[in-house]
Write a protein that holds these residues in place. Structure first.
Motif, PDB file in Angstrom:
ATOM      1  N   PRO A  58      16.779  41.249  22.894  1.00 21.54           N
ATOM      2  CA  PRO A  58      17.119  39.897  21.985  1.00 21.54           C
ATOM      3  C   PRO A  58      15.969  39.179  21.755  1.00 21.54           C
ATOM      4  O   PRO A  58      16.091  38.584  20.485  1.00 21.54           O
ATOM      5  CB  PRO A  58      18.125  39.245  23.109  1.00 21.54           C
ATOM      6  CG  PRO A  58      18.926  40.298  23.961  1.00 21.54           C
ATOM      7  CD  PRO A  58      17.597  41.257  24.067  1.00 21.54           C
ATOM      8  N   VAL A  89      26.167  34.036  21.779  1.00 23.18           N
ATOM      9  CA  VAL A  89      26.729  35.254  21.113  1.00 23.18           C
ATOM     10  C   VAL A  89      26.599  36.371  22.378  1.00 23.18           C
ATOM     11  O   VAL A  89      25.537  36.593  23.014  1.00 23.18           O
ATOM     12  CB  VAL A  89      25.803  35.682  20.003  1.00 23.18           C
ATOM     13  CG1 VAL A  89      26.277  37.107  19.556  1.00 23.18           C
ATOM     14  CG2 VAL A  89      26.069  34.983  18.871  1.00 23.18           C
ATOM     15  N   LEU A 113      24.815  39.470  13.528  1.00 25.10           N
ATOM     16  CA  LEU A 113      23.850  38.896  14.524  1.00 25.10           C
ATOM     17  C   LEU A 113      22.434  38.937  13.646  1.00 25.10           C
ATOM     18  O   LEU A 113      21.685  37.895  14.023  1.00 25.10           O
ATOM     19  CB  LEU A 113      23.756  40.253  15.577  1.00 25.10           C
ATOM     20  CG  LEU A 113      22.840  39.846  16.855  1.00 25.10           C
ATOM     21  CD1 LEU A 113      22.886  38.577  17.324  1.00 25.10           C
ATOM     22  CD2 LEU A 113      22.566  40.964  17.823  1.00 25.10           C
ATOM     23  N   VAL A 135      21.512  35.040  23.245  1.00 30.53           N
ATOM     24  CA  VAL A 135      22.330  36.216  22.841  1.00 30.53           C
ATOM     25  C   VAL A 135      22.304  37.059  24.324  1.00 30.53           C
ATOM     26  O   VAL A 135      21.372  37.002  24.874  1.00 30.53           O
ATOM     27  CB  VAL A 135      21.576  37.032  21.566  1.00 30.53           C
ATOM     28  CG1 VAL A 135      22.360  38.577  21.608  1.00 30.53           C
ATOM     29  CG2 VAL A 135      21.621  36.342  20.432  1.00 30.53           C
TER      30      VAL A 135
END
Length: 363
Positions: free
Chosen positions: A283, A224, A261, A192
Protein backbone atom coordinates in the motif's frame (compact mmCIF):
# COMPACT_ATOMS: atom_id res chain seq x y z
CA UNK A 1 -0.50 -12.27 -1.80
CA UNK A 2 -3.17 -11.79 -4.43
CA UNK A 3 -1.56 -8.52 -5.54
CA UNK A 4 1.81 -10.27 -5.73
CA UNK A 5 0.36 -13.05 -7.93
CA UNK A 6 -1.36 -10.61 -10.28
CA UNK A 7 1.74 -8.43 -10.49
CA UNK A 8 4.03 -11.38 -11.15
CA UNK A 9 1.76 -12.73 -13.89
CA UNK A 10 1.60 -9.25 -15.44
CA UNK A 11 5.39 -9.08 -15.40
CA UNK A 12 5.74 -12.53 -16.96
CA UNK A 13 3.29 -11.57 -19.69
CA UNK A 14 5.29 -8.40 -20.41
CA UNK A 15 8.36 -10.58 -21.02
CA UNK A 16 6.66 -12.04 -24.09
CA UNK A 17 8.56 -14.86 -25.77
CA UNK A 18 11.43 -14.41 -23.30
CA UNK A 19 9.17 -15.60 -20.50
CA UNK A 20 8.25 -19.18 -19.59
CA UNK A 21 5.03 -21.02 -20.28
CA UNK A 22 2.92 -20.83 -17.12
CA UNK A 23 -0.05 -22.84 -15.91
CA UNK A 24 -1.89 -22.34 -12.62
CA UNK A 25 -2.01 -25.24 -10.20
CA UNK A 26 -4.83 -23.49 -8.43
CA UNK A 27 -8.28 -23.97 -6.98
CA UNK A 28 -11.48 -23.25 -8.81
CA UNK A 29 -14.01 -20.72 -7.59
CA UNK A 30 -16.96 -22.03 -5.55
CA UNK A 31 -20.05 -22.72 -7.64
CA UNK A 32 -21.93 -19.56 -8.51
CA UNK A 33 -19.10 -17.18 -7.58
CA UNK A 34 -16.85 -15.29 -10.01
CA UNK A 35 -13.37 -16.72 -10.50
CA UNK A 36 -10.75 -14.15 -9.40
CA UNK A 37 -8.13 -15.98 -11.49
CA UNK A 38 -10.03 -15.74 -14.77
CA UNK A 39 -8.58 -12.32 -15.57
CA UNK A 40 -5.06 -13.76 -15.48
CA UNK A 41 -5.71 -15.59 -18.75
CA UNK A 42 -4.05 -18.82 -17.59
CA UNK A 43 -5.39 -22.35 -17.42
CA UNK A 44 -6.46 -23.43 -13.95
CA UNK A 45 -5.68 -27.07 -13.39
CA UNK A 46 -7.43 -28.19 -10.19
CA UNK A 47 -11.12 -29.06 -9.87
CA UNK A 48 -11.01 -28.39 -6.12
CA UNK A 49 -12.06 -25.27 -4.25
CA UNK A 50 -9.49 -23.37 -2.20
CA UNK A 51 -9.97 -24.99 1.23
CA UNK A 52 -10.08 -28.46 -0.30
CA UNK A 53 -6.93 -27.94 -2.39
CA UNK A 54 -4.94 -26.44 0.49
CA UNK A 55 -6.12 -29.26 2.72
CA UNK A 56 -4.95 -31.81 0.14
CA UNK A 57 -1.55 -30.15 -0.12
CA UNK A 58 -1.22 -30.01 3.66
CA UNK A 59 -1.67 -33.80 3.70
CA UNK A 60 0.77 -34.40 0.86
CA UNK A 61 -1.85 -35.08 -1.80
CA UNK A 62 -1.65 -33.44 -5.22
CA UNK A 63 -5.37 -32.77 -5.64
CA UNK A 64 -5.50 -31.97 -9.34
CA UNK A 65 -5.53 -33.51 -12.82
CA UNK A 66 -2.73 -33.66 -15.36
CA UNK A 67 -0.90 -30.48 -16.35
CA UNK A 68 -2.27 -28.76 -19.48
CA UNK A 69 -0.06 -29.61 -22.44
CA UNK A 70 1.94 -32.01 -20.31
CA UNK A 71 2.67 -35.58 -21.13
CA UNK A 72 2.84 -36.43 -17.46
CA UNK A 73 0.39 -36.95 -14.63
CA UNK A 74 -0.40 -35.15 -11.45
CA UNK A 75 1.76 -37.47 -9.41
CA UNK A 76 4.76 -37.35 -11.71
CA UNK A 77 4.80 -33.60 -12.29
CA UNK A 78 4.72 -34.12 -16.06
CA UNK A 79 6.90 -31.85 -18.13
CA UNK A 80 6.87 -29.07 -15.54
CA UNK A 81 10.34 -27.68 -14.82
CA UNK A 82 9.54 -25.77 -11.61
CA UNK A 83 6.55 -25.43 -9.29
CA UNK A 84 6.34 -22.04 -7.57
CA UNK A 85 4.09 -21.50 -4.55
CA UNK A 86 3.29 -17.79 -4.02
CA UNK A 87 2.53 -18.36 -0.32
CA UNK A 88 2.97 -20.95 2.42
CA UNK A 89 0.22 -23.06 0.85
CA UNK A 90 2.85 -25.35 -0.71
CA UNK A 91 1.99 -28.35 -2.91
CA UNK A 92 3.78 -31.67 -2.40
CA UNK A 93 6.94 -32.21 -4.38
CA UNK A 94 6.37 -34.45 -7.40
CA UNK A 95 9.60 -34.58 -9.34
CA UNK A 96 9.97 -30.92 -10.28
CA UNK A 97 11.76 -28.65 -7.79
CA UNK A 98 9.56 -26.38 -5.66
CA UNK A 99 10.14 -22.68 -5.02
CA UNK A 100 8.16 -20.85 -2.33
CA UNK A 101 7.57 -17.15 -1.72
CA UNK A 102 7.55 -16.27 1.98
CA UNK A 103 6.23 -12.73 2.46
CA UNK A 104 6.91 -12.52 6.20
CA UNK A 105 6.98 -14.55 9.41
CA UNK A 106 4.74 -12.12 11.23
CA UNK A 107 2.84 -14.81 13.13
CA UNK A 108 6.10 -15.49 14.98
CA UNK A 109 7.20 -11.89 15.40
CA UNK A 110 3.84 -10.41 16.47
CA UNK A 111 1.86 -13.49 17.59
CA UNK A 112 -0.73 -11.38 19.38
CA UNK A 113 -1.85 -10.05 15.99
CA UNK A 114 -2.91 -13.51 14.77
CA UNK A 115 -5.67 -15.84 15.94
CA UNK A 116 -4.45 -19.08 17.51
CA UNK A 117 -5.72 -21.19 14.62
CA UNK A 118 -3.85 -18.98 12.14
CA UNK A 119 -0.61 -19.28 14.14
CA UNK A 120 -0.91 -23.07 14.21
CA UNK A 121 -1.51 -23.32 10.45
CA UNK A 122 1.31 -20.94 9.54
CA UNK A 123 3.78 -22.75 11.78
CA UNK A 124 2.86 -26.13 10.31
CA UNK A 125 2.91 -24.69 6.79
CA UNK A 126 6.38 -23.26 7.36
CA UNK A 127 7.57 -26.72 8.40
CA UNK A 128 6.15 -28.23 5.21
CA UNK A 129 7.75 -25.49 3.13
CA UNK A 130 11.15 -26.07 4.72
CA UNK A 131 10.80 -29.76 3.90
CA UNK A 132 9.52 -29.36 0.32
CA UNK A 133 11.20 -26.26 -1.10
CA UNK A 134 14.52 -26.08 -2.93
CA UNK A 135 14.39 -22.28 -3.04
CA UNK A 136 12.70 -19.47 -1.13
CA UNK A 137 11.89 -16.05 -2.59
CA UNK A 138 11.41 -13.24 -0.08
CA UNK A 139 10.66 -9.52 -0.62
CA UNK A 140 13.21 -8.17 1.83
CA UNK A 141 16.42 -8.87 3.73
CA UNK A 142 14.39 -8.68 6.96
CA UNK A 143 12.25 -11.63 5.89
CA UNK A 144 15.33 -13.46 4.61
CA UNK A 145 17.00 -13.20 8.00
CA UNK A 146 13.87 -14.39 9.79
CA UNK A 147 13.53 -17.34 7.42
CA UNK A 148 17.15 -18.40 7.90
CA UNK A 149 16.64 -18.18 11.64
CA UNK A 150 13.60 -20.45 11.21
CA UNK A 151 15.73 -23.13 9.53
CA UNK A 152 16.19 -22.30 5.85
CA UNK A 153 19.71 -22.54 4.47
CA UNK A 154 21.16 -19.11 3.61
CA UNK A 155 21.92 -20.28 0.07
CA UNK A 156 18.27 -21.25 -0.37
CA UNK A 157 16.91 -17.74 0.21
CA UNK A 158 16.83 -15.04 -2.49
CA UNK A 159 15.56 -11.46 -2.04
CA UNK A 160 13.44 -10.12 -4.91
CA UNK A 161 11.76 -6.70 -4.73
CA UNK A 162 8.09 -6.47 -5.62
CA UNK A 163 6.64 -4.03 -8.15
CA UNK A 164 4.59 -0.86 -8.03
CA UNK A 165 2.88 -0.78 -11.43
CA UNK A 166 -0.03 -3.16 -10.93
CA UNK A 167 -2.97 -0.81 -10.40
CA UNK A 168 -5.12 0.16 -13.41
CA UNK A 169 -5.84 3.70 -14.54
CA UNK A 170 -7.74 5.68 -11.88
CA UNK A 171 -11.52 5.96 -12.16
CA UNK A 172 -12.27 9.36 -10.59
CA UNK A 173 -15.98 9.15 -11.41
CA UNK A 174 -16.45 5.87 -9.57
CA UNK A 175 -14.21 7.09 -6.74
CA UNK A 176 -16.28 10.25 -6.47
CA UNK A 177 -19.42 8.17 -6.16
CA UNK A 178 -17.84 6.08 -3.39
CA UNK A 179 -16.74 9.19 -1.49
CA UNK A 180 -20.13 10.84 -1.92
CA UNK A 181 -21.80 7.73 -0.54
CA UNK A 182 -19.55 7.99 2.49
CA UNK A 183 -20.33 11.68 2.97
CA UNK A 184 -16.78 12.76 2.06
CA UNK A 185 -16.93 15.91 -0.04
CA UNK A 186 -13.50 17.50 0.34
CA UNK A 187 -9.88 16.67 1.22
CA UNK A 188 -9.24 13.49 3.20
CA UNK A 189 -6.52 11.29 4.63
CA UNK A 190 -6.38 7.67 3.52
CA UNK A 191 -5.46 4.34 5.05
CA UNK A 192 -5.50 1.05 3.13
CA UNK A 193 -5.39 -2.45 4.55
CA UNK A 194 -7.41 -5.35 5.90
CA UNK A 195 -9.13 -4.53 9.18
CA UNK A 196 -7.15 -6.77 11.52
CA UNK A 197 -4.89 -6.26 14.55
CA UNK A 198 -1.58 -6.46 12.67
CA UNK A 199 -2.50 -3.32 10.70
CA UNK A 200 -2.48 -1.33 13.97
CA UNK A 201 -5.56 0.68 13.08
CA UNK A 202 -6.53 1.37 16.69
CA UNK A 203 -3.34 3.41 17.22
CA UNK A 204 -3.78 5.09 13.84
CA UNK A 205 -7.30 6.14 14.83
CA UNK A 206 -6.00 7.47 18.14
CA UNK A 207 -3.26 9.41 16.31
CA UNK A 208 -5.74 10.78 13.79
CA UNK A 209 -7.90 12.12 16.60
CA UNK A 210 -4.90 13.95 18.02
CA UNK A 211 -4.04 15.32 14.58
CA UNK A 212 -7.54 16.29 13.47
CA UNK A 213 -7.84 19.56 15.47
CA UNK A 214 -4.47 20.64 14.05
CA UNK A 215 -5.52 20.28 10.42
CA UNK A 216 -6.82 23.29 8.44
CA UNK A 217 -10.23 21.61 8.48
CA UNK A 218 -11.46 18.39 10.15
CA UNK A 219 -10.50 16.28 7.14
CA UNK A 220 -11.80 12.71 7.51
CA UNK A 221 -9.67 9.58 7.61
CA UNK A 222 -11.00 7.19 4.97
CA UNK A 223 -10.12 3.56 5.76
CA UNK A 224 -10.23 1.24 2.74
CA UNK A 225 -10.06 -2.52 3.10
CA UNK A 226 -12.07 -5.64 3.84
CA UNK A 227 -12.78 -6.85 7.35
CA UNK A 228 -10.36 -9.49 8.55
CA UNK A 229 -10.57 -10.70 12.14
CA UNK A 230 -10.71 -9.07 15.55
CA UNK A 231 -12.29 -5.75 16.38
CA UNK A 232 -12.32 -2.95 13.83
CA UNK A 233 -10.48 0.35 14.25
CA UNK A 234 -13.55 2.21 15.39
CA UNK A 235 -14.47 -0.53 17.84
CA UNK A 236 -11.22 -0.05 19.72
CA UNK A 237 -11.92 3.64 20.09
CA UNK A 238 -15.63 4.09 20.64
CA UNK A 239 -17.43 0.75 20.54
CA UNK A 240 -18.71 0.91 16.97
CA UNK A 241 -18.02 -2.20 14.91
CA UNK A 242 -19.61 -2.10 11.49
CA UNK A 243 -20.92 0.05 8.72
CA UNK A 244 -19.63 3.06 6.84
CA UNK A 245 -20.59 5.61 9.45
CA UNK A 246 -18.33 8.53 10.34
CA UNK A 247 -16.85 7.81 13.80
CA UNK A 248 -15.53 11.25 14.73
CA UNK A 249 -14.03 11.60 11.28
CA UNK A 250 -13.04 7.95 10.71
CA UNK A 251 -14.91 6.63 7.67
CA UNK A 252 -14.89 2.89 6.92
CA UNK A 253 -15.15 2.41 3.15
CA UNK A 254 -14.72 -1.37 3.01
CA UNK A 255 -13.37 -3.03 -0.10
CA UNK A 256 -13.16 -1.01 -3.34
CA UNK A 257 -12.06 -2.10 -6.79
CA UNK A 258 -8.57 -1.33 -8.04
CA UNK A 259 -9.53 1.56 -10.34
CA UNK A 260 -11.33 3.29 -7.46
CA UNK A 261 -8.37 2.60 -5.16
CA UNK A 262 -5.96 4.12 -7.68
CA UNK A 263 -8.09 7.26 -7.77
CA UNK A 264 -8.37 7.46 -3.98
CA UNK A 265 -4.59 7.35 -3.70
CA UNK A 266 -4.30 10.29 -6.09
CA UNK A 267 -6.95 12.34 -4.34
CA UNK A 268 -5.78 11.77 -0.75
CA UNK A 269 -3.76 14.40 1.10
CA UNK A 270 -1.62 11.60 2.53
CA UNK A 271 -1.59 7.85 3.07
CA UNK A 272 -1.26 6.67 6.66
CA UNK A 273 -0.05 3.06 6.86
CA UNK A 274 1.42 1.99 10.20
CA UNK A 275 1.21 -1.82 10.59
CA UNK A 276 3.10 -3.51 13.39
CA UNK A 277 5.12 -5.50 10.85
CA UNK A 278 5.30 -5.78 7.06
CA UNK A 279 7.36 -8.09 4.91
CA UNK A 280 7.32 -5.49 2.13
CA UNK A 281 4.44 -2.97 2.28
CA UNK A 282 2.60 -2.64 -1.04
CA UNK A 283 0.00 0.00 0.00
CA UNK A 284 2.78 2.47 0.76
CA UNK A 285 4.36 1.78 -2.62
CA UNK A 286 1.00 2.12 -4.39
CA UNK A 287 0.54 5.56 -2.83
CA UNK A 288 4.05 6.60 -3.85
CA UNK A 289 3.31 5.57 -7.43
CA UNK A 290 0.30 7.90 -7.30
CA UNK A 291 2.43 10.83 -6.05
CA UNK A 292 0.86 10.81 -2.59
CA UNK A 293 2.87 11.61 0.58
CA UNK A 294 3.18 8.59 2.87
CA UNK A 295 3.35 8.25 6.65
CA UNK A 296 4.37 4.69 7.51
CA UNK A 297 5.99 2.44 10.04
CA UNK A 298 9.39 1.15 8.88
CA UNK A 299 9.04 -1.36 6.05
CA UNK A 300 11.18 -2.49 3.09
CA UNK A 301 9.07 -0.87 0.37
CA UNK A 302 9.73 2.68 1.58
CA UNK A 303 13.32 3.14 0.48
CA UNK A 304 13.60 6.33 2.53
CA UNK A 305 10.76 8.00 0.61
CA UNK A 306 8.21 8.32 3.46
CA UNK A 307 7.85 9.86 6.89
CA UNK A 308 8.72 6.84 9.03
CA UNK A 309 7.21 6.53 12.50
CA UNK A 310 7.23 4.08 15.38
CA UNK A 311 3.91 2.21 14.99
CA UNK A 312 3.48 2.18 18.78
CA UNK A 313 4.04 5.94 19.24
CA UNK A 314 0.63 7.56 18.80
CA UNK A 315 1.93 11.11 19.26
CA UNK A 316 4.65 10.63 16.62
CA UNK A 317 2.10 9.25 14.15
CA UNK A 318 -0.13 12.27 14.80
CA UNK A 319 2.72 14.73 14.26
CA UNK A 320 3.69 13.04 10.99
CA UNK A 321 0.09 13.09 9.75
CA UNK A 322 -0.12 16.84 10.27
CA UNK A 323 3.18 17.45 8.48
CA UNK A 324 2.41 15.15 5.53
CA UNK A 325 -1.04 16.64 5.08
CA UNK A 326 -0.21 20.35 5.48
CA UNK A 327 3.48 21.19 4.98
CA UNK A 328 3.75 21.94 1.26
CA UNK A 329 7.55 21.75 1.16
CA UNK A 330 7.62 18.35 2.84
CA UNK A 331 4.72 17.14 0.72
CA UNK A 332 6.59 18.07 -2.44
CA UNK A 333 9.74 16.30 -1.27
CA UNK A 334 7.82 13.16 -0.33
CA UNK A 335 5.95 13.08 -3.63
CA UNK A 336 9.17 13.37 -5.63
CA UNK A 337 11.05 10.80 -3.56
CA UNK A 338 8.09 8.43 -3.61
CA UNK A 339 7.75 8.74 -7.36
CA UNK A 340 11.41 7.85 -7.84
CA UNK A 341 11.12 4.89 -5.50
CA UNK A 342 8.02 3.53 -7.24
CA UNK A 343 9.52 3.98 -10.70
CA UNK A 344 12.50 1.84 -9.69
CA UNK A 345 10.28 -1.15 -8.83
CA UNK A 346 8.40 -2.82 -11.70
CA UNK A 347 6.70 -6.17 -11.95
CA UNK A 348 8.57 -6.95 -15.15
CA UNK A 349 11.85 -6.67 -13.23
CA UNK A 350 10.35 -8.86 -10.50
CA UNK A 351 9.30 -11.42 -13.11
CA UNK A 352 12.75 -11.46 -14.73
CA UNK A 353 14.35 -12.15 -11.35
CA UNK A 354 11.92 -15.02 -10.74
CA UNK A 355 12.62 -16.53 -14.15
CA UNK A 356 16.38 -16.42 -13.53
CA UNK A 357 15.86 -18.24 -10.24
CA UNK A 358 13.57 -20.83 -11.86
CA UNK A 359 16.18 -21.41 -14.56
CA UNK A 360 18.80 -22.01 -11.91
CA UNK A 361 16.56 -24.68 -10.38
CA UNK A 362 15.90 -26.23 -13.78
CA UNK A 363 19.62 -26.37 -14.49
Amino acid sequence: IGTYVRGLVKGLDAMGDAGPAVALWASRAPRGRPDPLAALGLTVTSPLTGPALVGAWDRGWAGFGSWPGSGGTATSGGDVDVVHAPSLAVPPRRGAPVAVTVHDLAWRQVPEAFPARGRRWHEAALGRALDRASLFVVPSRTTADALVEAGAGPAQVEVVDEGSDHLPAPDPVAAGAVLAGLGVTGPFLLSVGTLEPRKNLSRLVAAYRLARPRLPEPWPLVVVGPRGWGSGPAADADGATDGNQDHEGVVLAGWVDDAVLASLYRQARALAYVPLLEGFGLPALEAMAAGTPVVASPMPSLGGAALEVDPCDVAAIADALVVAATDDAVRSELAAAGGRRAASLTWQATARAHVELWQSLGA
